[in-house]
Design a protein around this motif. Structure first.
Motif, PDB file in Angstrom:
ATOM      1  N   GLY A 142      22.983   2.833  26.498  1.00  0.00           N
ATOM      2  CA  GLY A 142      22.831   1.376  26.424  1.00  0.00           C
ATOM      3  C   GLY A 142      21.796   0.868  27.419  1.00  0.00           C
ATOM      4  N   GLY A 143      21.833   1.392  28.634  1.00  0.00           N
ATOM      5  CA  GLY A 143      20.853   1.009  29.642  1.00  0.00           C
ATOM      6  C   GLY A 143      19.447   1.423  29.254  1.00  0.00           C
ATOM      7  N   ALA A 144      19.307   2.620  28.705  1.00  0.00           N
ATOM      8  CA  ALA A 144      17.985   3.098  28.298  1.00  0.00           C
ATOM      9  C   ALA A 144      17.402   2.217  27.199  1.00  0.00           C
ATOM     10  CB  ALA A 144      18.067   4.544  27.826  1.00  0.00           C
ATOM     11  N   VAL A 145      18.233   1.801  26.252  1.00  0.00           N
ATOM     12  CA  VAL A 145      17.762   0.909  25.178  1.00  0.00           C
ATOM     13  C   VAL A 145      17.323  -0.428  25.770  1.00  0.00           C
ATOM     14  CG1 VAL A 145      18.514  -0.409  23.149  1.00  0.00           C
ATOM     15  CG2 VAL A 145      19.088   2.019  23.348  1.00  0.00           C
ATOM     16  N   TYR A 146      18.134  -0.989  26.673  1.00  0.00           N
ATOM     17  CA  TYR A 146      17.769  -2.261  27.301  1.00  0.00           C
ATOM     18  C   TYR A 146      16.444  -2.148  28.047  1.00  0.00           C
ATOM     19  CZ  TYR A 146      17.423  -5.933  30.753  1.00  0.00           C
ATOM     20  OH  TYR A 146      16.930  -6.928  31.549  1.00  0.00           O
ATOM     21  N   PHE A 147      16.317  -1.132  28.887  1.00  0.00           N
ATOM     22  CA  PHE A 147      15.115  -1.014  29.715  1.00  0.00           C
ATOM     23  C   PHE A 147      13.875  -0.688  28.878  1.00  0.00           C
ATOM     24  CE2 PHE A 147      18.317  -0.507  33.082  1.00  0.00           C
ATOM     25  CZ  PHE A 147      17.876  -1.525  33.910  1.00  0.00           C
ATOM     26  N   ALA A 148      14.033   0.093  27.823  1.00  0.00           N
ATOM     27  CA  ALA A 148      12.880   0.364  26.955  1.00  0.00           C
ATOM     28  C   ALA A 148      12.429  -0.913  26.254  1.00  0.00           C
ATOM     29  CB  ALA A 148      13.238   1.444  25.932  1.00  0.00           C
ATOM     30  N   ALA A 149      13.379  -1.689  25.747  1.00  0.00           N
ATOM     31  CA  ALA A 149      13.028  -2.949  25.084  1.00  0.00           C
ATOM     32  C   ALA A 149      12.399  -3.928  26.071  1.00  0.00           C
ATOM     33  CB  ALA A 149      14.274  -3.567  24.436  1.00  0.00           C
ATOM     34  N   ASP A 150      12.936  -3.985  27.279  1.00  0.00           N
ATOM     35  CA  ASP A 150      12.378  -4.878  28.294  1.00  0.00           C
ATOM     36  C   ASP A 150      10.990  -4.425  28.721  1.00  0.00           C
ATOM     37  OD1 ASP A 150      12.891  -7.208  30.155  1.00  0.00           O
ATOM     38  OD2 ASP A 150      12.398  -5.620  31.591  1.00  0.00           O
ATOM     39  N   ALA A 151      10.766  -3.120  28.774  1.00  0.00           N
ATOM     40  CA  ALA A 151       9.441  -2.604  29.136  1.00  0.00           C
ATOM     41  C   ALA A 151       8.405  -2.994  28.090  1.00  0.00           C
ATOM     42  CB  ALA A 151       9.489  -1.082  29.298  1.00  0.00           C
ATOM     43  N   VAL A 152       8.764  -2.881  26.824  1.00  0.00           N
ATOM     44  CA  VAL A 152       7.841  -3.269  25.749  1.00  0.00           C
ATOM     45  C   VAL A 152       7.576  -4.772  25.801  1.00  0.00           C
ATOM     46  CG1 VAL A 152       7.605  -3.455  23.236  1.00  0.00           C
ATOM     47  CG2 VAL A 152       8.432  -1.326  24.258  1.00  0.00           C
ATOM     48  N   ARG A 153       8.628  -5.564  25.953  1.00  0.00           N
ATOM     49  CA  ARG A 153       8.474  -7.018  26.020  1.00  0.00           C
ATOM     50  C   ARG A 153       7.623  -7.423  27.221  1.00  0.00           C
ATOM     51  NH1 ARG A 153       9.993 -11.360  28.555  1.00  0.00           N
ATOM     52  NH2 ARG A 153      11.260 -10.257  30.061  1.00  0.00           N
ATOM     53  N   SER A 154       7.882  -6.820  28.369  1.00  0.00           N
ATOM     54  CA  SER A 154       7.115  -7.148  29.575  1.00  0.00           C
ATOM     55  C   SER A 154       5.662  -6.721  29.437  1.00  0.00           C
ATOM     56  CB  SER A 154       7.739  -6.468  30.798  1.00  0.00           C
ATOM     57  OG  SER A 154       9.022  -6.977  31.040  1.00  0.00           O
ATOM     58  N   GLY A 155       5.425  -5.579  28.824  1.00  0.00           N
ATOM     59  CA  GLY A 155       4.051  -5.123  28.611  1.00  0.00           C
ATOM     60  C   GLY A 155       3.269  -6.077  27.723  1.00  0.00           C
ATOM     61  N   PHE A 156       3.882  -6.504  26.620  1.00  0.00           N
ATOM     62  CA  PHE A 156       3.221  -7.477  25.744  1.00  0.00           C
ATOM     63  C   PHE A 156       2.996  -8.801  26.465  1.00  0.00           C
ATOM     64  CE2 PHE A 156       4.857  -5.060  21.924  1.00  0.00           C
ATOM     65  CZ  PHE A 156       3.600  -4.631  21.541  1.00  0.00           C
ATOM     66  N   LEU A 157       3.975  -9.233  27.244  1.00  0.00           N
ATOM     67  CA  LEU A 157       3.852 -10.482  27.992  1.00  0.00           C
ATOM     68  C   LEU A 157       2.720 -10.402  29.011  1.00  0.00           C
ATOM     69  CD1 LEU A 157       5.159 -13.295  28.359  1.00  0.00           C
ATOM     70  CD2 LEU A 157       6.604 -12.252  30.108  1.00  0.00           C
ATOM     71  N   ALA A 158       2.598  -9.267  29.682  1.00  0.00           N
ATOM     72  CA  ALA A 158       1.531  -9.096  30.680  1.00  0.00           C
ATOM     73  C   ALA A 158       0.159  -9.182  30.036  1.00  0.00           C
ATOM     74  CB  ALA A 158       1.690  -7.756  31.394  1.00  0.00           C
ATOM     75  N   VAL A 159       0.019  -8.579  28.865  1.00  0.00           N
ATOM     76  CA  VAL A 159      -1.279  -8.609  28.176  1.00  0.00           C
ATOM     77  C   VAL A 159      -1.567 -10.005  27.622  1.00  0.00           C
ATOM     78  CG1 VAL A 159      -2.535  -7.724  26.162  1.00  0.00           C
ATOM     79  CG2 VAL A 159      -1.251  -6.154  27.629  1.00  0.00           C
TER      80      VAL A 159
END
Length: 191
Positions: A142-159
């Motif tokens: 569950g944590g891995a799914v959350y952090f992977a989704a947050d990493a993708v969202r944060s990466g798109f937000l940064a760009v």
């Protein structure tokens, strides 16, 4: 040198690189205008980066696992309480306290759920050489799914928002993306 140790050294180097933007934000930014929540988030990010270095390093950490557990319990409690107090606030950094609380709790889980029955590691934190999996693997998934989704969202937000928001915002979101990807990997690798 095994593949796990090589990956551990690579992760250690990546997390060590993240120390620089965290420190630069803390030294350069004007927190009077950004607010104490942003400063606290930047401090937490630095603490969590250092904890990730300690967890990924094949050498072990200079602080025993029990010390990290105490630090991470306090960090989780502090940011959970801050999230609870500020949950009605809106804005770009409103969810930061909740995310930092979850990040610290996930790190606490990694440190605490590691098998400690044998004395191969002694009191030192060396996850890269752990032979057996974590207790309660559903939490890790569950944590891995959350952090992977947050990493993708944060990466798109940064760009997408590069240079459009407050100083340090892009640096903060890039660090969050890298940390999220690293945390997701560590949670899955520890299974």
């Amino acid at each position: 040198m095994t593949l796990a140790v090589v990956v551990a050294w690579l992760l250690t180097a990546v997390f060590a690189v993240l120390v620089l933007p965290c420190v630069r934000r803390l030294v350069r930014l004007d927190y009077v205008h950004l607010g104490p929540a942003v400063r606290n988030g930047d401090l937490a990010e630095l603490l969590l980066v250092v904890a990730m270095i300690a967890m990924a390093s094949p050498v072990g950490a200079p602080i025993p696992a029990a010390g990290w557990q105490a630090i991470l319990v306090l960090t989780t409690g502090w940011f959970a309480f801050a999230w609870w107090r500020s949950r009605a606030e809106a804005g770009l950094h409103a969810g930061g306290c909740g995310h930092h609380a979850l990040s610290a709790a996930a790190m606490l889980y990694l440190v605490s759920a590691m098998p400690h029955g044998d004395m191969v590691h002694g009191p030192w934190l060396t996850m890269s050489t752990a032979e057996t999996g974590l207790a309660l693997p559903v939490l890790a998934i569950g944590g891995a799914v959350y952090f992977a989704a947050d990493a993708v969202r944060s990466g798109f937000l940064a760009v997408r928002t590069r240079g459009r928001y407050s100083p340090g915002f892009t640096s903060r979101t890039v660090c969050r993306a890298v940390m999220g990807a690293g945390m997701g990997y560590m949670l899955l690798a520890a299974l």
